[in-house]
Design an enzyme around this catalytic site. Sequence first.
Site, short mmCIF file in Angstrom:
data_model
loop_
_atom_site.label_atom_id
_atom_site.label_comp_id
_atom_site.label_asym_id
_atom_site.label_seq_id
_atom_site.Cartn_x
_atom_site.Cartn_y
_atom_site.Cartn_z
N GLY A 62 37.53 -36.95 -11.36
CA GLY A 62 36.99 -38.28 -11.13
C GLY A 62 36.07 -38.67 -12.27
N CYS A 63 35.03 -39.40 -11.98
CA CYS A 63 34.12 -39.87 -13.02
C CYS A 63 33.60 -38.71 -13.86
CB CYS A 63 32.94 -40.59 -12.37
SG CYS A 63 31.66 -41.06 -13.54
N PHE A 64 33.84 -38.77 -15.17
CA PHE A 64 33.45 -37.65 -16.02
C PHE A 64 31.94 -37.51 -16.17
CE2 PHE A 64 35.43 -40.46 -19.63
CZ PHE A 64 34.46 -41.44 -19.45
N TYR A 213 24.29 -44.60 -9.28
CA TYR A 213 25.75 -44.62 -9.19
C TYR A 213 26.25 -43.48 -8.32
CZ TYR A 213 30.39 -43.04 -10.38
OH TYR A 213 31.66 -42.55 -10.28
#
Length: 231
Positions: A62-64, A213
């Site tokens: 997913g989000c690195f 986030y």
Amino acid sequence: MKLRQKLLWGLWLAFGASLLGYAANNAESSRLQASAAETRWVEKTPSLETAANYRTAVFAGGCFWCMEPPYDKLTGVISTISGYAGGHVLAPTYRDVTGGRSGHLEVVQITYDPAQVSYETLLEVFWRNVDPLDGGGQFCDRGQSYATAIFTQTERQRKLAEASKTKIAATLSEVSDRPIATDIRPLNSPGFYSAEDYHQDYYLKNPLRYKFYRKSCGRDSRLEALWGGRS
């Protein structure tokens, strides 16, 4: 009247001083955060004599941004680099990847010293930081570019990845009958592309934005629900 004017003037000077102090503290905080990111890279940059003994691993989780911190904590990890892999476009940009035009996944490339940390340990960290039951992305990030995958570079890595996937499937069968959605894929040419500079060490350079986030995306709450107390 003179007394009142003196009091107001004193309050104004105190208020101005507090604003200057706040600005100075913020500037110092930003400087320290940037220094921390820079120091991490300096400390983990391999020398020419030892770099030949290092290995790399590539994982899509997913989000690195969120996949760098768990590996940076490990003894034996030399560096983590956010990037892209698995696509069909040369030198993709972030917009290419997240727009679905390049076929790439967001990944993290880990350079590590196998004398200090094993590939098996890197796999364990990977599984505990993703939801392998989710085939449509990860957490709040949806789409193919956020899918999970293990990109292998040797036959040994492939065998270890397959074995770990089988083990994880057995563990999660206690809570779900959904299959493991994480692919195991060879890191074919041209391989790994580093992401843009502003993505690197994002959690160190922008800690407040990163924490906001991560929390709003529901990553930690889902990981706790999925992995809490399981070995």
